[in-house]
Write a protein that holds these residues in place. Structure first.
Motif, short mmCIF file in Angstrom:
data_model
loop_
_atom_site.label_atom_id
_atom_site.label_comp_id
_atom_site.label_asym_id
_atom_site.label_seq_id
_atom_site.Cartn_x
_atom_site.Cartn_y
_atom_site.Cartn_z
N ASP A 158 58.01 8.93 -63.16
CA ASP A 158 57.04 8.62 -64.21
C ASP A 158 57.79 8.16 -65.45
O ASP A 158 58.73 8.83 -65.91
CB ASP A 158 56.19 9.84 -64.55
CG ASP A 158 55.34 10.30 -63.38
OD1 ASP A 158 55.06 9.47 -62.50
OD2 ASP A 158 54.95 11.48 -63.34
N ARG A 171 57.38 7.04 -69.50
CA ARG A 171 56.47 7.18 -70.64
C ARG A 171 57.18 6.72 -71.91
O ARG A 171 58.17 7.33 -72.34
CB ARG A 171 56.02 8.64 -70.78
CG ARG A 171 55.00 8.89 -71.87
CD ARG A 171 54.61 10.35 -71.93
NE ARG A 171 53.88 10.79 -70.74
CZ ARG A 171 53.50 12.04 -70.51
NH1 ARG A 171 53.78 12.99 -71.41
NH2 ARG A 171 52.84 12.35 -69.42
N ILE A 216 51.10 4.81 -76.43
CA ILE A 216 51.74 5.34 -75.23
C ILE A 216 51.66 4.31 -74.11
O ILE A 216 50.57 3.86 -73.73
CB ILE A 216 51.05 6.64 -74.76
CG1 ILE A 216 50.97 7.64 -75.93
CG2 ILE A 216 51.79 7.26 -73.59
CD1 ILE A 216 49.98 8.76 -75.71
N SER A 223 52.71 3.85 -70.14
CA SER A 223 53.09 4.72 -69.03
C SER A 223 53.05 3.99 -67.71
O SER A 223 52.32 3.01 -67.53
CB SER A 223 52.16 5.94 -68.97
OG SER A 223 50.82 5.54 -68.78
N SER A 251 53.76 5.08 -63.30
CA SER A 251 54.18 6.03 -62.27
C SER A 251 54.52 5.25 -61.01
O SER A 251 53.70 4.49 -60.49
CB SER A 251 53.07 7.05 -61.98
OG SER A 251 53.51 7.99 -61.02
#
Length: 413
Positions: free
Chosen positions: A34, A36, A405, A407, A409
């Motif tokens: 992940d 971020r 933010i 992000s 994954s």
């Protein structure tokens, strides 16, 4: 050691774990990376001398490698999970640290600098019998009496042991003990304390369960004890009423009673919360009321998440004798043919806060979230979110806050 070498070490450690166990251990395992990217800016609008600073601002990149093994065959299956994390500063912290993204650099001017990087590794052993799972080591979980915080660059975690059971139909049981907490921006476990209450403790015992009476109605009873500081008893009810034309009405009721434990000091808090949400065609309209009674604020483990209906981006509205209400609106743009795009805004107002000897304290907070997750193409699952908040108070700091933010994954296997 450079950040990339440190991350490589974390990945190698996690990747080597499956080879230590039976093939089934590996066949059912999964791993992900992940990413971020987090920008945080908080302006203190009343400025010095009230806040002693003008702003807190940092920008950082986080990496989280997650490995979850399967279980070995047999009546008792065993497994091992790993969580490797790395945070790297990109900008800020030169007098503007303290956002919670990065550890403080105490040697900097005014102690408001931040470290260039930090890392942490958490290992969790687990065993499964039927539909019951026991875990020991690093824990990250949610409960009405204790929940880890994941609102910064990297999540906070606990150290301890817990059991979760679903062997009885419609009943989920949870219980255990934690003895340390690792803050979001820290590499080390430390003793726990109570938010606004103080004290330190190396033992938090919790137990409880959620029982689904019908497909629409669930009840909850939970207990938590931060040794020598407080005991907390929680009861809740969640009811979802489906209506015609894809509409629904949801009711969430929560009540917690907190008292002192040991010889720390007298403690008395009763917290009542209720939220009603009406959903129709991508829209959701919510209203909540929260009330604190007693001589103390709502107690919970510092740097964890309290289970309150008016716990929002910055405040929890759990001050001594505070009364607060909330209006909230959500919209899912999938209803307009734009899946992945969401919007939320809410306004919370609190008053009757005990400040000194009078109930003159007032505060309000306004939040707005806009998020989009790319649904297809080479950037599929990349998410971006802007979180904005405004706080005004006659007994605390006035704040304007923005969080951006980015992000992603990536499933490794």
């Amino acid at each position: 050691m450079t950040p990339l070498k440190r991350l490589a070490g974390i990945l190698i450690t996690g990747s080597a774990l499956p080879g230590l166990a039976h093939a089934d251990f590996f066949a059912d395992s999964k791993a992900s990376l992940d990413l971020r990217n987090f920008y945080f800016n908080r302006d203190f609008r009343n400025g010095p001398p009230t806040s002693q600073r003008d702003k807190a601002e940092e920008w950082a990149q986080g990496f989280m490698f997650r490995f979850e093994s399967g279980y070995t065959p047999g009546t008792i299956g065993v497994g091992l999970d790993a969580l490797g994390m790395l945070g790297v500063k990109l900008d800020g912290g030169d007098g503007t640290g303290g956002t919670g993204l990065l550890p403080a650099d105490l040697g900097s001017a005014h102690g408001r600098g931040s470290q260039d990087e930090y890392s942490k590794l958490g290992l969790t052993a687990k065993a499964r019998v039927g539909k019951s799972v026991a875990r020991i080591g690093t824990l990250a979980f949610r409960s009405p009496v204790v929940s880890n915080n994941d609102t910064r660059l990297l999540p906070g975690t606990f150290r301890g042991a817990m059991v979760t059971s679903q062997d009885v139909d419609n009943l989920t049981l949870q219980g255990g003990k934690i003895d340390r907490i690792k803050f979001n921006s820290s590499s080390d476990f430390v003793e726990m304390s109570a938010n606004r209450i103080g004290g330190t403790s190396d033992s938090f015992v919790f137990a409880g369960g959620d029982y689904r009476l019908t497909q629409q109605l669930t009840t909850s009873l939970h207990y938590g004890n931060l040794e020598d500081i407080y005991k907390q008893y929680y009861g809740g009810l969640q009811y979802l009423l489906p209506l015609a034309d894809k509409r629904s009405l949801k009711l969430d009721l929560r009540y917690a009673r907190s008292t002192e434990d040991g010889n720390f000091r007298d403690l008395d808090n009763k917290a009542l919360g209720a939220m009603v949400t009406y959903a129709v065609a991508g829209h959701a309209f919510g209203a909540a009321y929260q009330r604190m009674d007693g001589d103390d604020p709502f107690p919970y483990i510092a740097n964890s998440d309290p289970y309150l209906v008016n716990f929002v981006q910055i405040n929890d509205f759990g001050n001594t004798q505070e009364r607060s209400w909330q209006l909230r609106y959500d919209y899912d743009f999938a209803s307009l043919g734009v899946p992945g795009l969401t919007f939320m805004t809410r306004y919370i107002s609190g008053d009757n806060v005990l400040v000194g000897s009078s109930n003159s304290g007032k505060e309000w907070e306004r939040n707005m979230d806009i998020g989009y997750v790319i649904q297809s193409g080479p950037l599929r699952n990349v998410g971006i979110k802007w979180r904005n908040a405004t706080v005004r108070s006659n007994f605390g700091n006035d704040l304007d806050e923005n969080r951006l933010i980015l992000s992603y994954s990536l499933a490794l296997w």
